[in-house]
Design a protein around this motif. Structure first.
Motif, PDB file in Angstrom:
ATOM      1  N   GLY A  58      45.936  34.613  38.815  1.00 18.67           N
ATOM      2  CA  GLY A  58      45.410  33.556  37.971  1.00 18.67           C
ATOM      3  C   GLY A  58      46.039  33.668  36.595  1.00 18.67           C
ATOM      4  N   ARG A  59      45.645  32.794  35.710  1.00 14.08           N
ATOM      5  CA  ARG A  59      46.214  32.798  34.371  1.00 14.08           C
ATOM      6  C   ARG A  59      45.092  32.650  33.341  1.00 14.08           C
ATOM      7  NH1 ARG A  59      51.435  32.436  33.209  1.00 14.08           N
ATOM      8  NH2 ARG A  59      51.999  31.728  35.273  1.00 14.08           N
ATOM      9  N   ASN A  60      45.106  33.510  32.344  1.00 17.24           N
ATOM     10  CA  ASN A  60      44.160  33.415  31.247  1.00 17.24           C
ATOM     11  C   ASN A  60      44.511  32.150  30.474  1.00 17.24           C
ATOM     12  OD1 ASN A  60      42.905  33.574  28.721  1.00 17.24           O
ATOM     13  ND2 ASN A  60      42.917  35.806  28.741  1.00 17.24           N
ATOM     14  N   PRO A  61      43.616  31.160  30.415  1.00 15.95           N
ATOM     15  CA  PRO A  61      43.965  29.890  29.766  1.00 15.95           C
ATOM     16  C   PRO A  61      44.205  30.030  28.268  1.00 15.95           C
ATOM     17  CG  PRO A  61      41.670  29.881  30.451  1.00 15.95           C
ATOM     18  CD  PRO A  61      42.274  31.147  30.982  1.00 15.95           C
ATOM     19  N   LYS A  62      43.601  31.028  27.658  1.00 14.39           N
ATOM     20  CA  LYS A  62      43.761  31.191  26.211  1.00 14.39           C
ATOM     21  C   LYS A  62      45.110  31.803  25.848  1.00 14.39           C
ATOM     22  CE  LYS A  62      41.029  32.647  22.262  1.00 14.39           C
ATOM     23  NZ  LYS A  62      39.768  33.263  21.845  1.00 14.39           N
ATOM     24  N   THR A  63      45.504  32.844  26.611  1.00 12.41           N
ATOM     25  CA  THR A  63      46.736  33.569  26.269  1.00 12.41           C
ATOM     26  C   THR A  63      47.907  33.236  27.169  1.00 12.41           C
ATOM     27  OG1 THR A  63      46.202  35.446  27.704  1.00 12.41           O
ATOM     28  CG2 THR A  63      45.354  35.508  25.437  1.00 12.41           C
ATOM     29  N   GLY A  64      47.620  32.664  28.348  1.00 13.76           N
ATOM     30  CA  GLY A  64      48.683  32.378  29.298  1.00 13.76           C
ATOM     31  C   GLY A  64      49.076  33.604  30.115  1.00 13.76           C
ATOM     32  N   GLU A  65      48.417  34.736  29.879  1.00 11.43           N
ATOM     33  CA  GLU A  65      48.728  35.978  30.584  1.00 11.43           C
ATOM     34  C   GLU A  65      48.282  35.887  32.040  1.00 11.43           C
ATOM     35  OE1 GLU A  65      47.302  40.650  30.431  1.00 11.43           O
ATOM     36  OE2 GLU A  65      46.671  39.262  28.864  1.00 11.43           O
ATOM     37  N   GLU A  66      49.135  36.399  32.945  1.00  7.26           N
ATOM     38  CA  GLU A  66      48.786  36.423  34.356  1.00  7.26           C
ATOM     39  C   GLU A  66      47.762  37.525  34.599  1.00  7.26           C
ATOM     40  OE1 GLU A  66      52.237  36.736  36.817  1.00  7.26           O
ATOM     41  OE2 GLU A  66      52.814  34.661  36.469  1.00  7.26           O
ATOM     42  N   VAL A  67      46.750  37.199  35.397  1.00  9.20           N
ATOM     43  CA  VAL A  67      45.682  38.146  35.690  1.00  9.20           C
ATOM     44  C   VAL A  67      45.419  38.109  37.200  1.00  9.20           C
ATOM     45  CG1 VAL A  67      43.255  38.706  35.255  1.00  9.20           C
ATOM     46  CG2 VAL A  67      44.631  37.659  33.455  1.00  9.20           C
ATOM     47  N   PRO A  68      45.380  39.287  37.854  1.00  5.12           N
ATOM     48  CA  PRO A  68      45.089  39.269  39.296  1.00  5.12           C
ATOM     49  C   PRO A  68      43.608  38.933  39.535  1.00  5.12           C
ATOM     50  CG  PRO A  68      45.297  41.527  38.522  1.00  5.12           C
ATOM     51  CD  PRO A  68      45.662  40.633  37.367  1.00  5.12           C
ATOM     52  N   ILE A  69      43.360  38.079  40.528  1.00  7.59           N
ATOM     53  CA  ILE A  69      42.001  37.728  40.930  1.00  7.59           C
ATOM     54  C   ILE A  69      41.752  38.447  42.251  1.00  7.59           C
ATOM     55  CG2 ILE A  69      40.442  35.861  41.605  1.00  7.59           C
ATOM     56  CD1 ILE A  69      42.067  34.029  39.761  1.00  7.59           C
ATOM     57  N   ALA A  70      40.727  39.281  42.277  1.00  7.36           N
ATOM     58  CA  ALA A  70      40.441  40.130  43.432  1.00  7.36           C
ATOM     59  C   ALA A  70      40.055  39.302  44.658  1.00  7.36           C
ATOM     60  CB  ALA A  70      39.311  41.097  43.088  1.00  7.36           C
ATOM     61  N   PRO A  71      40.338  39.837  45.851  1.00  9.42           N
ATOM     62  CA  PRO A  71      39.896  39.141  47.065  1.00  9.42           C
ATOM     63  C   PRO A  71      38.369  39.127  47.111  1.00  9.42           C
ATOM     64  CG  PRO A  71      40.808  41.294  47.615  1.00  9.42           C
ATOM     65  CD  PRO A  71      41.020  41.083  46.157  1.00  9.42           C
TER      66      PRO A  71
END
Length: 119
Positions: A86-99
């Motif tokens: 996923g992507r942090n909408p504020k920073t644009g940083e990619e973040v893994p979303i757990a299963p």
């Protein structure tokens, strides 16, 4: 109108507190138990117990990974979603979303027709 055994659960007369809930669009366990009490003739305690048993049975089936299909109403299904990025909408940083496992509900065709006809 829903049926339970040979009894028909028709819309009931609403009390003032129930009318307030209706405006908010919420049907509660107490509302279901009250409908059983008035229309089937069970005591309030028995009605509440029946509602609790049904809900407990549904929850147990779902917690064991089973889907729950109620004819004329709909199907509760469990879906396993895989890990994704996923992507942090504020920073644009990619973040893994757990299963995870999610519960979904799909209304039956009959329910969809009732809802459209009521609106």
């Amino acid at each position: 109108m829903a049926t339970m055994g040979s009894a028909v659960l028709a819309p009931r007369m609403r009390t003032e507190s129930a009318a307030a809930r209706a405006q908010a669009g919420t049907l509660t366990r107490a509302d279901l138990a009250e409908a059983l009490h008035k229309q089937v003739g069970l005591s309030r305690a028995e009605s509440s117990g029946v509602v609790e048993q049904i809900l407990r049975h549904l929850c147990e089936a779902l917690s064991h990974g089973d889907n729950v299909k109620i004819s004329g109403f709909g199907t509760f299904m469990l879906r396993d979603k895989g890990e994704r990025v996923g992507r942090n909408p504020k920073t644009g940083e990619e973040v893994p979303i757990a299963p995870r496992r999610v519960l979904t509900f799909r209304a039956s065709q009959m329910m969809r027709e009732r809802i459209v006809g009521a609106g």
